[in-house]
Motif scaffolding. Structure first.
Motif, PDB file in Angstrom:
ATOM      1  N   ARG A   1      40.777  43.813  36.675  1.00 33.55           N
ATOM      2  CA  ARG A   1      41.255  42.424  36.740  1.00 33.55           C
ATOM      3  C   ARG A   1      42.663  42.387  36.166  1.00 33.55           C
ATOM      4  O   ARG A   1      42.953  43.051  35.174  1.00 33.55           O
ATOM      5  CB  ARG A   1      40.389  41.497  35.876  1.00 33.55           C
ATOM      6  CG  ARG A   1      39.133  40.983  36.542  1.00 33.55           C
ATOM      7  CD  ARG A   1      38.540  39.865  35.680  1.00 33.55           C
ATOM      8  NE  ARG A   1      37.295  39.349  36.242  1.00 33.55           N
ATOM      9  CZ  ARG A   1      36.090  39.817  35.952  1.00 33.55           C
ATOM     10  NH1 ARG A   1      35.959  40.816  35.112  1.00 33.55           N
ATOM     11  NH2 ARG A   1      35.015  39.277  36.507  1.00 33.55           N
ATOM     12  N   GLU A   2      43.515  41.558  36.766  1.00 34.65           N
ATOM     13  CA  GLU A   2      44.873  41.430  36.234  1.00 34.65           C
ATOM     14  C   GLU A   2      44.862  40.502  35.012  1.00 34.65           C
ATOM     15  O   GLU A   2      45.558  40.738  34.023  1.00 34.65           O
ATOM     16  CB  GLU A   2      45.788  40.860  37.330  1.00 34.65           C
ATOM     17  CG  GLU A   2      47.258  41.058  37.024  1.00 34.65           C
ATOM     18  CD  GLU A   2      48.162  40.577  38.171  1.00 34.65           C
ATOM     19  OE1 GLU A   2      47.614  40.245  39.251  1.00 34.65           O
ATOM     20  OE2 GLU A   2      49.382  40.529  37.964  1.00 34.65           O
TER      21      GLU A   2
ATOM     22  N   ARG B   1      43.782  33.929  37.920  1.00 38.75           N
ATOM     23  CA  ARG B   1      45.232  33.961  37.751  1.00 38.75           C
ATOM     24  C   ARG B   1      45.571  33.792  36.266  1.00 38.75           C
ATOM     25  O   ARG B   1      44.680  33.533  35.468  1.00 38.75           O
ATOM     26  CB  ARG B   1      45.941  32.912  38.619  1.00 38.75           C
ATOM     27  CG  ARG B   1      45.315  31.526  38.625  1.00 38.75           C
ATOM     28  CD  ARG B   1      46.267  30.520  39.244  1.00 38.75           C
ATOM     29  NE  ARG B   1      47.387  30.340  38.346  1.00 38.75           N
ATOM     30  CZ  ARG B   1      48.664  30.358  38.703  1.00 38.75           C
ATOM     31  NH1 ARG B   1      49.001  30.512  39.944  1.00 38.75           N
ATOM     32  NH2 ARG B   1      49.628  30.197  37.810  1.00 38.75           N
TER      33      ARG B   1
ATOM     34  N   TYR C   1      46.845  46.289  29.914  1.00 40.91           N
ATOM     35  CA  TYR C   1      46.966  44.825  30.007  1.00 40.91           C
ATOM     36  C   TYR C   1      48.122  44.357  29.119  1.00 40.91           C
ATOM     37  O   TYR C   1      48.980  43.581  29.540  1.00 40.91           O
ATOM     38  CB  TYR C   1      45.636  44.205  29.564  1.00 40.91           C
ATOM     39  CG  TYR C   1      45.607  42.703  29.389  1.00 40.91           C
ATOM     40  CD1 TYR C   1      45.255  41.866  30.452  1.00 40.91           C
ATOM     41  CD2 TYR C   1      45.874  42.115  28.156  1.00 40.91           C
ATOM     42  CE1 TYR C   1      45.195  40.484  30.286  1.00 40.91           C
ATOM     43  CE2 TYR C   1      45.822  40.737  27.980  1.00 40.91           C
ATOM     44  CZ  TYR C   1      45.481  39.933  29.049  1.00 40.91           C
ATOM     45  OH  TYR C   1      45.425  38.573  28.880  1.00 40.91           O
TER      46      TYR C   1
ATOM     47  N   ARG D   1      51.476  45.432  30.544  1.00 41.52           N
ATOM     48  CA  ARG D   1      51.753  44.681  31.771  1.00 41.52           C
ATOM     49  C   ARG D   1      52.223  43.263  31.425  1.00 41.52           C
ATOM     50  O   ARG D   1      53.225  42.788  31.948  1.00 41.52           O
ATOM     51  CB  ARG D   1      50.472  44.626  32.601  1.00 41.52           C
ATOM     52  CG  ARG D   1      50.649  44.464  34.078  1.00 41.52           C
ATOM     53  CD  ARG D   1      49.367  44.782  34.808  1.00 41.52           C
ATOM     54  NE  ARG D   1      48.254  43.915  34.418  1.00 41.52           N
ATOM     55  CZ  ARG D   1      47.076  44.348  33.985  1.00 41.52           C
ATOM     56  NH1 ARG D   1      46.837  45.648  33.871  1.00 41.52           N
ATOM     57  NH2 ARG D   1      46.118  43.500  33.681  1.00 41.52           N
TER      58      ARG D   1
END
Lengths: 211, 211
Positions: free
Chosen positions: B143-144, B149, B180, B183
């Motif tokens: 998952r981003e 979102r 994470y 990023r």
């Protein structure tokens, strides 16, 4: 809806909210020591961290964390008016839920209940909590509830204040809080929840003693 | 809107959310040691407990507690899409806000940062946090973001994970969390907040040294 709880744990707030809403739910008891459910299966299969409360919704989703579970119940049963409509009062409710969860529950009682922690850590937590209790007492002076009417924030505060019985926290030092606690105790949803969970807690203790 | 913060404290999440929204706000720096604002007045006059973040809204109301402040910002700037619409995903966001606030922020980092606590209390908190980090890492694998979102829950997690730099928490042990963190660090709102708050933190440390 399935609701996972342990007797007299913070999950009692969810039971109070459900009783307020007159909702039917399947209460699944989690033994806090063994993490076993009544049918002998492990609660860790449901929620890996083993924390209560958690709700399995009718759609099959698992919701954890007290603040989220309480807001879910309020949302699910809007007729019970357990939270204000969106706006400033809703924000204030979220503020109190967060305050109770971080400053009182985790910042104080979770430390007091932890048998492995040294006495000076507990003494320091108690000392720090003085200003927190005073702050809540100041807010509740001349108020019946946190907000203009009963909300899930009151259910959560009651469940947390109830732990004073098992800790060195002396509620009488903040008469406003002692009065609030005594007043809410008489509320039908709360007196029923307390009576039932006390009986379940006694049974849990007897089981642990026998084991 | 006035926002009260201390450099690199959990209030950085609010700064990130405001930058995401392209909102203008008056940032009021609170010295965590003296509780003084830049103009020499005491923050304790604004909020008796001296905790950050807090927001003074355009209507003059004071909102405290990270989860409430973040949801307020998301509500105030709906075009920034900082929270899901009401429903299951909104509940999940509230769940993660609560989890970060209780299990990671209060349950771990607040104890690690407390200079008065004994070493074994900190060691025990670190040990307990293992399962919490693993749980978040399991959720974030593939998952981003926490939800479909970016949301204020990510802003909060980033601000908390950022404390690994000043504590024995070794993010590399959970590669998903290290990825994470790396990023999100590149996200414009976050890299700007980090750069600015690092500079303010250095100035704060220099002031403390000089005093």
């Amino acid at each position: 809806m399935d609701i996972y709880f342990s007797p007299l744990a913070c999950s009692m707030a969810s039971r109070i909210a459900l009783y307020e809403a007159g909702a039917t739910a399947c209460f699944r008891e989690v033994d806090p020591k063994t993490k076993l459910l009544e049918d002998g299966s492990s609660y860790l299969e449901v929620y890996a961290l083993g924390l209560v409360p958690a709700i399995r919704t009718e759609q099959g989703d698992l919701i954890t964390e007290n603040a989220a579970v309480l807001q879910y119940i309020a949302e699910r049963y809007p007729d019970a008016d357990l939270q204000p409509v969106p706006g400033l009062e809703r924000t204030q409710m979220q503020q109190w839920l967060c305050f109770i969860g971080t400053e009182l529950h985790k910042g104080l009682f979770a430390l007091l209940f932890d048998r492995k922690l040294p006495a000076d850590t507990k003494a320091q937590a108690l000392q720090k909590a003085e200003s927190r209790f005073a702050y809540v007492a100041e807010h509740l002076a001349f108020r019946e509830f946190f907000l203009s009417r009963f909300s899930v924030a009151d259910a959560y505060l009651f469940a947390v204040l109830n732990w004073h019985i098992a800790t060195p926290v002396d509620l009488k030092r903040w008469p406003v809080l002692a009065d609030y606690y005594a007043r809410l105790k008489e509320r039908p949803s709360i007196s029923r929840a307390l009576r039932e969970e006390h009986a379940l807690y006694a049974a849990e203790q007897a089981r642990h003693k026998a084991a």
